[in-house]
Design a protein around this motif. Structure first.
Motif, PDB file in Angstrom:
ATOM      1  N   LEU A  90      11.075 -18.502 -13.710  1.00  0.00           N
ATOM      2  CA  LEU A  90      11.769 -17.745 -14.758  1.00  0.00           C
ATOM      3  C   LEU A  90      11.838 -16.307 -14.277  1.00  0.00           C
ATOM      4  N   GLN A  91      13.050 -15.828 -14.049  1.00  0.00           N
ATOM      5  CA  GLN A  91      13.175 -14.520 -13.396  1.00  0.00           C
ATOM      6  C   GLN A  91      12.585 -13.398 -14.245  1.00  0.00           C
ATOM      7  N   ALA A  92      12.901 -13.406 -15.536  1.00  0.00           N
ATOM      8  CA  ALA A  92      12.360 -12.381 -16.446  1.00  0.00           C
ATOM      9  C   ALA A  92      12.772 -10.955 -16.074  1.00  0.00           C
ATOM     10  N   HIS A  93      14.086 -10.760 -15.934  1.00  0.00           N
ATOM     11  CA  HIS A  93      14.605  -9.387 -15.850  1.00  0.00           C
ATOM     12  C   HIS A  93      14.741  -8.914 -17.296  1.00  0.00           C
ATOM     13  N   LEU A  94      13.741  -8.201 -17.773  1.00  0.00           N
ATOM     14  CA  LEU A  94      13.686  -7.862 -19.198  1.00  0.00           C
ATOM     15  C   LEU A  94      14.555  -6.646 -19.504  1.00  0.00           C
ATOM     16  N   VAL A 132      16.991 -24.071  -5.650  1.00  0.00           N
ATOM     17  CA  VAL A 132      18.285 -23.811  -6.291  1.00  0.00           C
ATOM     18  C   VAL A 132      18.100 -22.654  -7.259  1.00  0.00           C
ATOM     19  N   ASN A 133      19.019 -21.710  -7.187  1.00  0.00           N
ATOM     20  CA  ASN A 133      18.925 -20.490  -7.982  1.00  0.00           C
ATOM     21  C   ASN A 133      20.153 -20.369  -8.892  1.00  0.00           C
ATOM     22  N   GLU A 134      19.916 -20.187 -10.183  1.00  0.00           N
ATOM     23  CA  GLU A 134      20.970 -19.809 -11.135  1.00  0.00           C
ATOM     24  C   GLU A 134      22.120 -20.823 -11.218  1.00  0.00           C
ATOM     25  N   ALA A 135      21.780 -22.074 -11.384  1.00  0.00           N
ATOM     26  CA  ALA A 135      22.831 -23.112 -11.442  1.00  0.00           C
ATOM     27  C   ALA A 135      23.385 -23.317 -12.846  1.00  0.00           C
ATOM     28  N   THR A 188      14.163  -0.206  -6.244  1.00  0.00           N
ATOM     29  CA  THR A 188      14.530  -1.210  -7.242  1.00  0.00           C
ATOM     30  C   THR A 188      16.038  -1.411  -7.262  1.00  0.00           C
ATOM     31  N   TRP A 189      16.434  -2.677  -7.346  1.00  0.00           N
ATOM     32  CA  TRP A 189      17.862  -3.004  -7.416  1.00  0.00           C
ATOM     33  C   TRP A 189      18.490  -2.363  -8.660  1.00  0.00           C
ATOM     34  N   LEU A 190      17.675  -2.043  -9.677  1.00  0.00           N
ATOM     35  CA  LEU A 190      18.234  -1.533 -10.930  1.00  0.00           C
ATOM     36  C   LEU A 190      18.828  -0.135 -10.765  1.00  0.00           C
ATOM     37  N   THR A 196       9.144 -15.123 -11.823  1.00  0.00           N
ATOM     38  CA  THR A 196       9.495 -14.839 -10.418  1.00  0.00           C
ATOM     39  C   THR A 196      10.073 -13.447 -10.147  1.00  0.00           C
ATOM     40  N   GLU A 197      10.685 -12.791 -11.134  1.00  0.00           N
ATOM     41  CA  GLU A 197      11.398 -11.548 -10.801  1.00  0.00           C
ATOM     42  C   GLU A 197      11.195 -10.487 -11.883  1.00  0.00           C
ATOM     43  N   LEU A 198       9.995 -10.387 -12.388  1.00  0.00           N
ATOM     44  CA  LEU A 198       9.749  -9.506 -13.541  1.00  0.00           C
ATOM     45  C   LEU A 198      10.075  -8.033 -13.242  1.00  0.00           C
ATOM     46  N   THR A 232       6.694  -9.500  -9.442  1.00  0.00           N
ATOM     47  CA  THR A 232       7.615  -8.470  -9.926  1.00  0.00           C
ATOM     48  C   THR A 232       8.717  -8.277  -8.888  1.00  0.00           C
ATOM     49  N   TRP A 233       9.919  -7.893  -9.373  1.00  0.00           N
ATOM     50  CA  TRP A 233      11.058  -7.756  -8.438  1.00  0.00           C
ATOM     51  C   TRP A 233      11.056  -6.336  -7.888  1.00  0.00           C
ATOM     52  N   GLY A 234      10.131  -6.119  -6.940  1.00  0.00           N
ATOM     53  CA  GLY A 234       9.812  -4.786  -6.456  1.00  0.00           C
ATOM     54  C   GLY A 234       8.402  -4.470  -6.919  1.00  0.00           C
ATOM     55  N   MET A 279      16.338 -13.929   3.323  1.00  0.00           N
ATOM     56  CA  MET A 279      16.337 -15.384   3.532  1.00  0.00           C
ATOM     57  C   MET A 279      17.508 -16.068   2.835  1.00  0.00           C
ATOM     58  N   LYS A 280      18.433 -15.276   2.329  1.00  0.00           N
ATOM     59  CA  LYS A 280      19.623 -15.885   1.717  1.00  0.00           C
ATOM     60  C   LYS A 280      20.555 -16.373   2.836  1.00  0.00           C
ATOM     61  N   TRP A 281      21.360 -17.345   2.500  1.00  0.00           N
ATOM     62  CA  TRP A 281      22.205 -17.985   3.523  1.00  0.00           C
ATOM     63  C   TRP A 281      23.077 -16.952   4.258  1.00  0.00           C
ATOM     64  N   GLY A 310       9.769 -18.360  -0.358  1.00  0.00           N
ATOM     65  CA  GLY A 310      11.106 -18.399   0.248  1.00  0.00           C
ATOM     66  C   GLY A 310      12.157 -18.294  -0.836  1.00  0.00           C
ATOM     67  N   HIS A 311      13.111 -17.396  -0.648  1.00  0.00           N
ATOM     68  CA  HIS A 311      14.134 -17.131  -1.678  1.00  0.00           C
ATOM     69  C   HIS A 311      15.435 -16.818  -0.967  1.00  0.00           C
ATOM     70  N   THR A 312      16.481 -17.508  -1.175  1.00  0.00           N
ATOM     71  CA  THR A 312      16.651 -18.682  -1.982  1.00  0.00           C
ATOM     72  C   THR A 312      17.632 -19.578  -1.259  1.00  0.00           C
ATOM     73  N   VAL A 340      19.816 -22.304  -2.176  1.00  0.00           N
ATOM     74  CA  VAL A 340      21.153 -22.671  -2.690  1.00  0.00           C
ATOM     75  C   VAL A 340      21.462 -21.778  -3.884  1.00  0.00           C
ATOM     76  N   TRP A 341      22.403 -20.845  -3.676  1.00  0.00           N
ATOM     77  CA  TRP A 341      22.757 -19.866  -4.696  1.00  0.00           C
ATOM     78  C   TRP A 341      24.257 -19.638  -4.605  1.00  0.00           C
ATOM     79  N   HIS A 342      24.905 -19.416  -5.754  1.00  0.00           N
ATOM     80  CA  HIS A 342      26.362 -19.234  -5.706  1.00  0.00           C
ATOM     81  C   HIS A 342      26.753 -17.892  -5.101  1.00  0.00           C
ATOM     82  N   ARG A 343      25.756 -16.968  -4.946  1.00  0.00           N
ATOM     83  CA  ARG A 343      26.070 -15.689  -4.304  1.00  0.00           C
ATOM     84  C   ARG A 343      25.524 -15.688  -2.878  1.00  0.00           C
ATOM     85  N   ASN A 344      26.034 -14.750  -2.077  1.00  0.00           N
ATOM     86  CA  ASN A 344      25.575 -14.611  -0.696  1.00  0.00           C
ATOM     87  C   ASN A 344      25.732 -15.876   0.145  1.00  0.00           C
ATOM     88  N   ILE A 345      26.770 -16.638  -0.153  1.00  0.00           N
ATOM     89  CA  ILE A 345      27.120 -17.744   0.748  1.00  0.00           C
ATOM     90  C   ILE A 345      28.024 -17.130   1.827  1.00  0.00           C
TER      91      ILE A 345
HETATM   92  O1  9MR Z   1      17.572  -7.393  -5.567  1.00  0.00           O
HETATM   93  C1  9MR Z   1      18.507  -8.124  -4.798  1.00  0.00           C
HETATM   94  C2  9MR Z   1      19.540  -7.192  -4.222  1.00  0.00           C
HETATM   95  O2  9MR Z   1      18.921  -6.308  -3.323  1.00  0.00           O
HETATM   96  C3  9MR Z   1      20.612  -8.002  -3.518  1.00  0.00           C
HETATM   97  O3  9MR Z   1      21.650  -7.122  -3.087  1.00  0.00           O
HETATM   98  C4  9MR Z   1      21.207  -9.036  -4.484  1.00  0.00           C
HETATM   99  C5  9MR Z   1      22.241  -9.907  -3.802  1.00  0.00           C
HETATM  100  O4  9MR Z   1      21.668 -10.637  -2.759  1.00  0.00           O
HETATM  101  O5  9MR Z   1      20.181  -9.863  -4.989  1.00  0.00           O
HETATM  102  C6  9MR Z   1      19.185  -9.147  -5.695  1.00  0.00           C
HETATM  103  O6  9MR Z   1      18.201 -10.065  -6.143  1.00  0.00           O
HETATM  104  C7  9MR Z   1      18.614 -11.025  -7.099  1.00  0.00           C
HETATM  105  C8  9MR Z   1      17.865 -12.302  -6.791  1.00  0.00           C
HETATM  106  O7  9MR Z   1      18.117 -12.708  -5.474  1.00  0.00           O
HETATM  107  C9  9MR Z   1      18.249 -13.399  -7.770  1.00  0.00           C
HETATM  108  N1  9MR Z   1      18.057 -12.972  -9.133  1.00  0.00           N
HETATM  109  C10 9MR Z   1      18.670 -11.692  -9.495  1.00  0.00           C
HETATM  110  C11 9MR Z   1      18.226 -10.614  -8.523  1.00  0.00           C
HETATM  111  C12 9MR Z   1      18.794  -9.252  -8.930  1.00  0.00           C
HETATM  112  O8  9MR Z   1      20.190  -9.277  -8.849  1.00  0.00           O
END
Ligand code: 9MR
Length: 363
Positions: A234-238, A150-153, A317-319, A267-269, A309-311, A72-74, A105-107, A109-114
């Motif tokens: 609060l994303q909470a990527h610990l 709005v995300n991460e402003a 996992t994005w990690l 939102t993103e633990l 949780t973010w996954g 759902m990113k732009w 819905g996420h997200t 307005v974000w500076h990434r993925n425009i």
């Molecule tokens: O986990 C997401 C990854 O798959 C995407 O490639 C990335 C860029 O769109 O975004 C990751 O999710 C991010 C989230 O949208 C905003 N907060 C940080 C998340 C981890 O980077």
């Protein structure tokens, strides 16, 4: 395999005599446990994971909210100008409807993925562009009642006195872009919960303290100008690397958000294990303990209404693809409540227990 008798009974739930948790081991799930305390639980997923066999089964069992990681990113919705493609994102809504779940819905307005074309258009000062994107997206998904608007402003290291991040939106529209985005979202979905979402607030690091202050100041400004923001995500990527989590400092921060009349969603633990031993029981124990300390503090604030949780499973996992989270020994990371085979980990128990022990929310 899922859920296992050992993981449910041995992992802490056997001790639950309280009527709030009178459910069988098969019924127990993070969503159900959350609901008993008036909270919600959900997880971020990608569209392909909605049809991933054992993972999908686990997702339907554990979560009542889903949030798309990317779709759902732009940049995903409008790669080419004026050719908005909602099909992939719609899969989340269809999946949620079919399984009595909700979508965040996420997200917007974000500076990434425009999309590249939009960066150029913003540089050319096309003023209505961002608002149009917000309105079109929110109106299209009329059933979504919860938006990261709005995300991460915030980015104090960018050196502005208002601590805002320099971004194509800020450059084109000035600091008022945040309020404009919320107003456009409210116009398109008067009943939806509108969320400001950001990261980097948890630890006793100078950067996190500065970010906490910056967030509170931003929220004060938004409230003072009647911007329709309802909640803070609060994303909470610990992380576990040598840094201190102070529950008193953190709950005081949450209290300041609550005092502004705002709800809070975790939102993103998830949690990085880059510096931890390879041994799995040892590693999982440390991670679960860290999550428990974090959530016990976070959920003691009644304004916190849900945990995402973010996954859900370590399989996705994005990690595992983020260079900063790579383990020196190359082993896959274990940041989430289920392992790669969908078995519950000590982290599952930590999240379940923290939600079970949370003061009951009224709504
Ligand atoms: O986990 C997401 C990854 O798959 C995407 O490639 C990335 C860029 O769109 O975004 C990751 O999710 C991010 C989230 O949208 C905003 N907060 C940080 C998340 C981890 O980077």
């Amino acid at each position: 395999m899922y859920p296992t008798r050992r993981s449910v009974l041995g992992g802490g739930l056997a001790l639950l005599g309280a009527p709030r948790l009178a459910m069988s081991q098969d019924e127990a799930s993070l969503a159900r446990i959350a609901r008993l305390s008036g909270l919600f639980y959900g997880a971020a997923v990608t569209s392909s994971q909605l049809m991933a066999g054992d993972f999908t089964t686990a997702l339907k069992h554990e979560a009542e909210y889903i949030v798309p990681e990317w779709e759902m990113k732009w940049g995903a919705l409008e790669r080419e100008r004026d050719r908005r493609q909602y099909g992939t994102a719609q899969k989340f809504v269809d999946f949620a409807n079919a399984n009595r779940m909700s979508v965040r819905g996420h997200t917007l307005v974000w500076h990434r993925n425009i999309p590249a074309w939009a960066i150029t258009a913003l540089k050319n000062k096309e003023y209505g562009l961002m608002q149009r994107h917000v309105r079109s997206t929110v109106s299209n998904f009329g059933s979504i009642q919860d938006w990261d608007v709005v995300n991460e402003a915030i980015e104090p290291t960018h050196g502005r006195s208002d601590n805002l991040r320099t971004s194509p939106f800020l450059d084109a529209l000035g600091p008022g872009y945040i309020g404009e985005a919320f107003r456009a979202a409210r116009f398109a979905a008067p009943g939806a919960r509108l969320v400001y979402n950001d990261y980097g607030f948890e630890y006793e690091l100078e950067t996190h303290r500065t970010r906490r202050r910056a967030l509170i100041r931003l929220l004060e400004r938004l409230k003072a100008t009647s911007v329709p923001v309802d909640a803070v995500g609060l994303q909470a990527h610990l992380v576990t690397r040598d840094i201190k989590f102070d529950p008193v400092a953190y709950t005081s921060f949450l209290g300041k958000i609550a005092d502004l009349g705002l709800k809070i969603i975790i939102t993103e633990l998830d949690i990085q294990d880059t510096n931890l031993p390879a041994d799995i029981p040892e590693r999982d124990g440390i991670l679960a303990d860290h999550i428990a300390r974090y959530l016990d503090a976070a959920l003691s604030e009644p304004a916190v209404i849900g945990v995402m949780t973010w996954g859900l499973s370590d399989r996705y996992t994005w990690l595992n693809s983020d260079p900063s989270a790579k383990r020196p020994d190359g082993l896959p990371s274990r940041p989430l409540p289920l392992d790669v085979d969908m078995k519950r980990k000590p982290m599952w128990d930590a999240i379940a227990n923290a939600m079970r022990n949370a003061p009951e929310r009224s709504a």
